[in-house]
Each structure stands twice: as C-alpha cells, then as structure tokens.
Enzyme design. Structure first.
Site, short mmCIF file in Angstrom:
data_model
loop_
_atom_site.label_atom_id
_atom_site.label_comp_id
_atom_site.label_asym_id
_atom_site.label_seq_id
_atom_site.Cartn_x
_atom_site.Cartn_y
_atom_site.Cartn_z
N ASP A 177 29.78 -21.79 26.54
CA ASP A 177 29.82 -22.33 25.18
C ASP A 177 30.58 -23.65 25.15
O ASP A 177 30.60 -24.38 26.13
CB ASP A 177 30.46 -21.28 24.25
N HIS A 217 33.31 -23.36 18.25
CA HIS A 217 32.22 -22.39 18.32
C HIS A 217 32.48 -21.31 19.38
O HIS A 217 32.37 -20.11 19.13
CB HIS A 217 30.92 -23.13 18.62
N SER A 409 24.25 -17.08 16.65
CA SER A 409 25.39 -17.30 17.54
C SER A 409 26.45 -16.24 17.35
O SER A 409 27.18 -15.89 18.28
CB SER A 409 26.03 -18.66 17.27
#
Length: 658
Positions: A177, A217, A409
């Site tokens: 990520d 994220h 996600s």
C-alpha cells in the site's frame, strides 16, 4: 480501493485525540459537496490537484520480459540499446529498465531471449528514483478513548473470534500500500520491521523506515487487519497476528506503478508472508489490455509476480474496485492512463484490473451495514469471491489518530484479517485450502430484490460471491456434520450382562467409527457398530463419553452416567455418628459436616429427618441454618452410595429459647 475514481465528493473525517476534522477534497469535475451526517473518505479518490513530482526529463521505465533462464541475455539487450537495468527479478524473468531513447522498446523487442517489452508509465520517471528519500515518521499522539465494538467487526463476528483465538504471532500479513505508520499506538505492538520494505520506483529498499507512509491509506488498512487489543482506540480483525508494510506507492503522486507491484509480490514471497492485502489497482491503466504491446508486458510482469508469491504459499487478497462496474462485462474506460492525459477507449473482458483479476487472487466486494452491496462496489459473475464491510469503516490513521473511510479498500483488509485467523488455526495450510475455507465459511447473501445486475444463486452470485466472511467461524470451525443421540443415564448390576446401542448420523452419509471413555469395568464399545456390551465387574458410578468420528475426522459426542450396583444393592454404608448438638433460637448454628463411607467406594448422598426447624442438610452432608423453635430433637441422617445401599446414624440436637 485506493484511487478507483468515484465521480462523487470525497470527504474525510479523522477522529483522534482532539477530534481533528480534515477538510473535504473534491474530485476533478465533481459537483459541490452535499451535506452528510457522517462524512467519510471514499478511498480511491485521486487528489483534486495532483502533487507535483520532479521527474527526469525523457527518462521512461520499461518491463523487459524474458524466460528466467534468459535474464542475462535480456540485460545485455537493455544495455546494448541505450538502456540501463534499474532492477531485475531474475526468478520470474522480469527486468526493470530505464531509457531516454524513445525507440528503446522497439529496439529491444527483437533481441535474443526477449519475450515482451513495454513501457510501465506514460510519464517520466521521478527524479527521486535515483535516490529515494525515507518518508518521515509522523509525530504521535497516544489515544485516550477506550476500545469499543465497531459495527464492521460485529458484522463479521470478529468480536466473538477474539476470545476464541485472536490470531498467531507466527502469521504475518503484508500490507502492499502507501506505507504504514509503524509507530502508531495501535499498530506498533504487531508491526514486523524485518518483513517490511519499500518497492517505490520498482527497486527493493530495505533501509530502516523505507516502509513508512506517503499517505494514510495503508495505515487505515493496517488497523482493520491487526490493530492491537490493548484497551484503547480500536481492535483489528486479527489482533494477535503480525503486520508488515511493503510500500508500493510513490511519494507525491501516490501511484502504484507495475514495477513497484512486481517488486512487492516478489518480496512478499521471499519473506514468507502468509497473506497480502492489495487495496489498489496497478497504475497507470485501470484495465491492462493484452492487445496493446506496453500493457501486454505489464500484464505478463505482474502476473508472474503474483504467481511467484502464490508459489511461495502467499494468499493474495485484493479489493474489487469502486466504479460500480461489472468486471465481467467490460466496455469502456475513460480514466486511463492516470499518470498523464486519460483517453476514452473501448475495452473487452480480456483487459484486466491488476492484481485483482489475476488467477488465485481473492477478490472482495463491499457491503454496507445492512449486508447490501455498497453503491460504489464493483461486481461481476465469477469475479467477486467474497464480501466484507466497506462503508464508513473506522480505523487507524497517521500519528496515533483514527478516522473513517469507505471503499472496497476497506472491505479487503477484513478478508485479509479473516484469512490470517484461518492461517493461525491451520498452521502450514496451503493457499488453495485457505481460499476454499474462506469460501466455505462465508455466510450466503441473496441478491437484492429487483436488482437485475445481480445474477446467480443465494449461495454464490455476482454481487457477493460466496458471501460475507465469518471471523468467528474461522477460529471455531463449522458445526460438525456428525450427530450423536444421548441415550440418557444407564444403570445395571455386577454380573448382569448389559447392552446399549449408540445411535449416530453423518449429514453426508460418511462412514462412522465409535469410541468411548469412562465405561464401567467389564464393558466395551464396538468401533464399527457403536454397540456397548459386556458384563459389569464392579459397583460404582461412571461418567461415560462416546465419541463418533466420520471419514473426514469430524466428530460428535454424547455424555451420560452409568451406575452399577452389586447384588446386594451396593456396598456396606457406614455413617459416622457426630456428638449431640445444641443451639439457640434465632442464632445460626455452626455448620455440621456429616461423613461416611461405602465398601463399594465412591461418595455418599445424604438426607436427614428430625432436624430442628430452620435447619437443612445438603446432599454432601453439610447441616446449617438458623433454628426458629426451641425443643429437643432426634436427628437421623441417612447416607446412600451409588449402588443404592444405605446407612444411618442418629444423634440429639437441643435448641434453647430465651
């Protein structure tokens, strides 16, 4: 899924100490924000204004694909045609080359040993690729809020799984990520730096801190998987497993280019990670099409890397994407390439989202709190494998903070966490078996009424695949197909033949075998028929457990008592006579314990007659209470053994009034 473009407003709400609120960011071309009672970031938005990235003018990156045995020839072809080898993944025959020659790919394609050549970007290579910086570690805040059960965790039964098995520290989930804040209060206890690195720009970087975040994220994903159960903040699906950060995104643009992705999967395989989470698609193409020479090389390179990881027994989990798009019926794409100027193009089902649509990858769609497909979630027949919560998911963000995000996600790490729990309770399990267990234990979700886009059955359909993952079942296993009927308590006599048929069934009709523990002496069970028979040889009481096992090793049990008496009704019982007792009205007596024994062995059960009013005796022989009436009483206590034999004793009890 990060950067799957949603044509809607993206809002972020970061909640931590001080409850900081992040201002809304608009997507390019999106309408103004609509007020929302619970604003959350839709993960997958590209920044409204891209962060400028310094590039090396004219320098482009390429995949040069060869047979693994021809890597040396491929490298020679690169250097002989105006290129340099930036990185090489020899085990899978993928070379990352840089060149400023616009004809580089055309020159290298005919070279000996070369199978495919393709540009991995439509933009110049960032200048930082020559000397990548270590991302700074965010300043930290220690949370003060206590852990509470989050709706997404209760939705998949994770809150119940924690008390059964929170996961094993021998299992590591790699988070491919934007990097992970390894110093976050809820992540630091479970973070494994030895299995963390950066793959930005396509070259492995294992320097201390290289894995740290260039965006929040990956940190949000990490918390959902394995935030520690430490009394503060929040708890991940598998709080007992380890997590590692394999940073794929590049600083500034936060894009996940093909060479970065290849590096990450090879590293995951080499480090022996059990699971990876992939909440992204490989830039710059939303779908890579094999008819384009550049994209064909990208497809082949990423496919080999994913297969390499799988070959090392790594289960790869990926988000389905956030376009509300039918992955099984592709038609157009107007978002690619996203590193330069997007174009409108016609695509077919041969075009694939990477790594999502590659063989072996577990693809996750998103559901809301009502187990209905999230409005943004992609779908498709035989494209989605399982579903998980992805709406308004609360998790860790940078600097010890917490916030809510929505997207596939956010759904994918729930599945990665459940896979980690399964790997914890099934050490050494293969990726094929892990995939099968995820599917088998998922809870069916039917297509919404009137929703024509959802096709298939309740057991498996295009919206939810096999259904909603179940964390609790992953650690306790499914209900056994073997059912055993309890025969109830039994009795018999020494020297008298006994016979009892145990009744059991298997839901699948499989062959059963029988075993028993605790049977009275002289009795046995037939392992094939389940018949208990024989002649008891000793008096006494037994607790019997019958275990029935099917051909798959699944079991069922029944427990019951069995009392055997002698011909004389048991042994000889003697109850010890206590001394005479006395007491006063309305004053609690000192408890009196009666004792006794039987020649047959075992304990006695006691009763009493003639006790002063207000006193009582327990089956174990303890007399207590508060007398309410004066007088002289004759008390008779009877002790009974397991065979029914009795013995008595009598004594006096004087109660005085005032």
């Amino acid at each position: 899924m990060k950067r799957f473009p949603l044509r809607r407003t993206a809002l972020a709400l970061a909640l931590g100490v001080g409850a900081a609120v992040i201002a809304p960011a608009l997507a390019v071309g999106a309408p103004g924000p609509t007020p929302s009672p619970a604003p959350v970031e839709i993960a997958g938005k590209k920044p409204a204004v891209p962060v400028p990235v310094d590039t090396q003018a004219g320098l482009r990156a390429y995949f040069v694909i060869t047979e693994p045995s021809q890597v040396a020839a491929g490298k020679t072809a690169v250097t002989s045609n105006g290129g340099t080898v930036y990185a090489s993944y020899d085990a899978i025959g993928v070379i990352v080359a840089h060149s400023t020659d616009a004809d580089f790919a055309a020159k290298v394609r005919p070279a000996q040993g070369v199978q495919k050549v393709g540009a991995t970007r439509t933009s110049d290579v960032p200048a930082a690729a020559a000397n990548p910086a270590i991302p700074p570690s965010p300043s930290q805040t220690t949370p003060t809020a206590a852990e509470t059960n989050r709706s997404d965790m209760t939705q998949i039964g994770a809150d119940k799984a924690w008390d059964i098995n929170p996961g094993s520290a021998s299992v590591t989930v790699g988070i491919l990520d934007t990097g992970v804040d390894d110093q976050h209060y809820d992540l630091k206890p479970n973070f494994d730096a030895s299995k963390s690195a950066s793959c930005a720009y396509g070259k492995l970087d294992t320097r201390e801190g290289s894995w740290r975040p260039v965006g929040d994220h990956g940190t949000h994903v990490a918390g959902t998987i394995a935030a520690a159960r430490n009394g503060k903040g929040m708890v991940g699906v598998a709080p007992g497993v380890k997590i590692s950060s394999v940073r794929v995104a590049e600083a500034g643009n936060q894009l996940f280019f093909p060479e970065n992705t290849v590096c990450a999967f090879v590293f995951a395989g080499d480090k022996g990670l059990q699971v990876t989470n992939n909440s992204y698609y490989t830039d710059p193409w939303l779908f890579a099409c094999p008819t384009d020479t550049d994209q064909a090389a990208i497809l082949e390179g990423v496919k080999r890397a994913v297969a390499y990881a799988e070959g090392k027994n790594v289960l790869n989990v990926a988000a389905a994407g956030n376009e509300n798009y039918n992955l099984a019926k592709k038609t157009t794409d107007s978002t690619s390439p996203n590193d330069s100027t997007p174009v409108n193009r016609t695509i077919t089902d041969a075009c694939q989202s990477l790594p999502t649509e590659l063989p072996g990858v577990v693809v996750v769609s998103s559901v809301n709190g009502s187990n209905v497909k999230s409005s943004f979630s992609n779908y498709g027949t035989d494209k989605v494998h399982v579903a998980a919560p992805g709406d308004n998911v609360y998790s860790t963000v940078l600097g010890g903070q917490y916030g809510s995000k929505s997207g596939t996600s956010m759904a994918s790490p729930h599945v990665a966490g459940v896979a980690a729990l399964l790997a914890s309770v099934n050490p050494g399990i293969s990726t094929a078996d892990l995939r099968a267990k995820l599917a088998a234990q998922a809870n069916d979700i039917a297509c919404p009424s009137g929703e024509t886009r959802c096709t298939g059955s309740t057991a498996k359909n295009s919206f939810y695949g096999e259904g909603l993952v179940d964390a609790k079942e992953s650690v306790e296993g499914p209900a056994s197909p073997v059912s055993v009927t309890s025969p109830g308590d039994q009795s018999g006599k020494v020297g008298q033949a006994a016979s009892l048929q145990i009744k059991a069934t298997d839901a699948g009709g499989k062959t059963l075998t029988y075993a028993a523990s605790g049977l009275p002496a002289g009795l046995t069970i037939n392992s094939t028929s389940g018949l208990i028979s024989g002649t008891p040889t000793a008096a006494g009481s037994s607790s019997v457990t019958v275990t029935v096992t099917n051909a798959d090793g699944k079991t069922g049990t029944a427990k019951f008592g069995w009392t055997v008496t002698s011909d004389g009704g048991g042994g000889t019982v003697t109850v010890t006579k206590p001394s005479d007792q006395w007491g006063f009205v309305n004053w609690a007596v000192t408890p009196l314990q009666i004792s006794g024994s039987s020649t047959a062995g075992g304990s006695l059960t006691y009763t009493a007659a003639g006790l002063p009013t207000g006193l009582s005796i327990t089956p174990a022989g303890r007399i207590s209470g508060t007398p309410t009436k004066a007088g002289t009483y004759t008390v008779t206590v009877t002790g009974t053994d397991a065979g029914g034999a009795k013995g008595t004793t009598s004594f006096g009890w004087r109660i005085y009034g005032f």
